[in-house]
Design a protein around this motif. Structure first.
Motif, PDB file in Angstrom:
ATOM      1  N   PHE A   1       0.777  -1.142   0.014  1.00 14.94           N
ATOM      2  CA  PHE A   1       0.066  -0.020   0.059  1.00 14.94           C
ATOM      3  C   PHE A   1       0.832   1.239  -0.087  1.00 14.94           C
ATOM      4  O   PHE A   1       0.555   2.464  -0.583  1.00 14.94           O
ATOM      5  CB  PHE A   1      -0.964  -0.017   1.287  1.00 14.94           C
ATOM      6  CG  PHE A   1      -1.998  -1.096   0.849  1.00 14.94           C
ATOM      7  CD1 PHE A   1      -2.836  -1.186  -0.205  1.00 14.94           C
ATOM      8  CD2 PHE A   1      -2.452  -1.983   1.981  1.00 14.94           C
ATOM      9  CE1 PHE A   1      -3.919  -1.918  -0.402  1.00 14.94           C
ATOM     10  CE2 PHE A   1      -3.437  -2.741   1.848  1.00 14.94           C
ATOM     11  CZ  PHE A   1      -4.168  -2.725   0.663  1.00 14.94           C
ATOM     12  N   ASP A   2       1.982   1.255   0.532  1.00 15.47           N
ATOM     13  CA  ASP A   2       2.906   2.424   0.615  1.00 15.47           C
ATOM     14  C   ASP A   2       3.448   2.741  -0.638  1.00 15.47           C
ATOM     15  O   ASP A   2       3.489   3.657  -1.151  1.00 15.47           O
ATOM     16  CB  ASP A   2       4.111   2.178   1.588  1.00 15.47           C
ATOM     17  CG  ASP A   2       3.765   2.215   2.885  1.00 15.47           C
ATOM     18  OD1 ASP A   2       2.928   2.887   3.260  1.00 15.47           O
ATOM     19  OD2 ASP A   2       4.630   1.727   3.872  1.00 15.47           O
ATOM     20  N   LYS A   3       3.832   1.517  -1.587  1.00 16.00           N
ATOM     21  CA  LYS A   3       4.104   1.741  -2.663  1.00 16.00           C
ATOM     22  C   LYS A   3       3.056   2.222  -3.673  1.00 16.00           C
ATOM     23  O   LYS A   3       3.372   3.009  -4.718  1.00 16.00           O
ATOM     24  CB  LYS A   3       4.888   0.390  -3.543  1.00 16.00           C
ATOM     25  CG  LYS A   3       5.995  -0.114  -2.976  1.00 16.00           C
ATOM     26  CD  LYS A   3       6.689  -1.071  -3.317  1.00 16.00           C
ATOM     27  CE  LYS A   3       7.928  -1.673  -2.794  1.00 16.00           C
ATOM     28  NZ  LYS A   3       8.522  -2.996  -3.281  1.00 16.00           N
TER      29      LYS A   3
ATOM     30  N   SER B   1      -0.577  11.911  -9.336  1.00 20.16           N
ATOM     31  CA  SER B   1      -1.288  13.387  -9.449  1.00 20.16           C
ATOM     32  C   SER B   1      -0.322  14.595  -9.376  1.00 20.16           C
ATOM     33  O   SER B   1      -0.937  15.614  -9.931  1.00 20.16           O
ATOM     34  CB  SER B   1      -1.857  13.321  -7.868  1.00 20.16           C
ATOM     35  OG  SER B   1      -1.044  13.223  -6.895  1.00 20.16           O
ATOM     36  N   ARG B   2       0.932  14.372  -9.245  1.00 18.23           N
ATOM     37  CA  ARG B   2       1.786  15.494  -9.494  1.00 18.23           C
ATOM     38  C   ARG B   2       2.303  15.608 -10.999  1.00 18.23           C
ATOM     39  O   ARG B   2       2.732  16.373 -11.412  1.00 18.23           O
ATOM     40  CB  ARG B   2       3.093  15.336  -8.644  1.00 18.23           C
ATOM     41  CG  ARG B   2       2.808  15.486  -7.301  1.00 18.23           C
ATOM     42  CD  ARG B   2       4.197  15.476  -6.533  1.00 18.23           C
ATOM     43  NE  ARG B   2       4.970  14.184  -6.591  1.00 18.23           N
ATOM     44  CZ  ARG B   2       5.323  13.295  -5.812  1.00 18.23           C
ATOM     45  NH1 ARG B   2       5.451  13.915  -4.831  1.00 18.23           N
ATOM     46  NH2 ARG B   2       6.095  12.347  -6.125  1.00 18.23           N
TER      47      ARG B   2
ATOM     48  N   TRP C   1       2.834   5.957  -6.002  1.00 21.89           N
ATOM     49  CA  TRP C   1       2.781   5.733  -7.299  1.00 21.89           C
ATOM     50  C   TRP C   1       1.629   6.836  -7.506  1.00 21.89           C
ATOM     51  O   TRP C   1       1.279   7.439  -8.542  1.00 21.89           O
ATOM     52  CB  TRP C   1       2.246   4.613  -8.014  1.00 21.89           C
ATOM     53  CG  TRP C   1       3.564   3.864  -8.269  1.00 21.89           C
ATOM     54  CD1 TRP C   1       4.136   2.859  -7.709  1.00 21.89           C
ATOM     55  CD2 TRP C   1       4.623   4.083  -9.334  1.00 21.89           C
ATOM     56  NE1 TRP C   1       5.365   2.494  -8.208  1.00 21.89           N
ATOM     57  CE2 TRP C   1       5.388   3.223  -9.460  1.00 21.89           C
ATOM     58  CE3 TRP C   1       4.449   5.009 -10.374  1.00 21.89           C
ATOM     59  CZ2 TRP C   1       6.600   3.045 -10.145  1.00 21.89           C
ATOM     60  CZ3 TRP C   1       5.570   5.085 -11.455  1.00 21.89           C
ATOM     61  CH2 TRP C   1       6.440   4.191 -11.168  1.00 21.89           C
ATOM     62  N   ASP C   2       0.288   6.856  -6.605  1.00 20.71           N
ATOM     63  CA  ASP C   2      -0.765   7.697  -6.859  1.00 20.71           C
ATOM     64  C   ASP C   2      -0.316   9.208  -6.599  1.00 20.71           C
ATOM     65  O   ASP C   2      -0.702   9.983  -7.404  1.00 20.71           O
ATOM     66  CB  ASP C   2      -1.944   7.393  -5.716  1.00 20.71           C
ATOM     67  CG  ASP C   2      -2.703   5.982  -6.170  1.00 20.71           C
ATOM     68  OD1 ASP C   2      -2.553   5.622  -7.252  1.00 20.71           O
ATOM     69  OD2 ASP C   2      -3.462   5.794  -5.030  1.00 20.71           O
TER      70      ASP C   2
END
Length: 131
Positions: free
Chosen positions: A117-119, A128-129, A123-124
């Motif tokens: 979930f950290d990875k 978004s950036r 990536w999310d």
């Protein structure tokens, strides 16, 4: 248990699934079933080609690569042994030992989920950036 994913000489078909189970310290039979059903339900040829590719590219375990658990055997072997194979002096695990083993496995799964979930979160954020 091994330090990395390698083909296991204890495997049924080329040792890929058993090698995965030994690497992640999981019971081999359910891993074999999961791999089998994954190949079956995702289309035989892509799954089978991936499996064969892994069999070609994964190195085979050597004598010093595999570290079995207590008593010189995998910690899961006792689950799959037939009762008639049990020898005098073999003891079943107590409820407390089973609970401790369950908690250890639960911690491992939670750590793996957290890492995944950290990875995914990373990536999310990158997406978004606009990276």
């Amino acid at each position: 248990m091994t330090d990395r994913w390698m083909r296991s000489p204890r495997g049924k078909i080329l040792g890929v699934a058993t090698g995965l189970a030994e690497w992640r310290d999981l019971p081999p039979e359910p891993v074999r079933l999961i791999v089998f059903f994954t190949i079956l339900f995702t289309g035989f040829f892509p799954g089978a080609l991936i499996y064969l590719g892994l069999a070609l590219f994964l190195p085979a375990q050597e004598d010093g690569d595999y570290r079995p658990g207590k008593g010189g055997r995998s910690r899961w072997e006792h689950v799959y042994r037939n009762a008639e194979d049990a020898k005098d002096g073999d003891e079943c695990k107590s409820t407390e030992e089973l609970k401790a083993e369950y908690e250890e496995l639960k911690r491992k799964v939670e750590a793996m989920e957290s890492e995944m979930f950290d990875k995914e979160k990373e990536w999310d954020e990158r997406f978004s950036r606009g990276e």
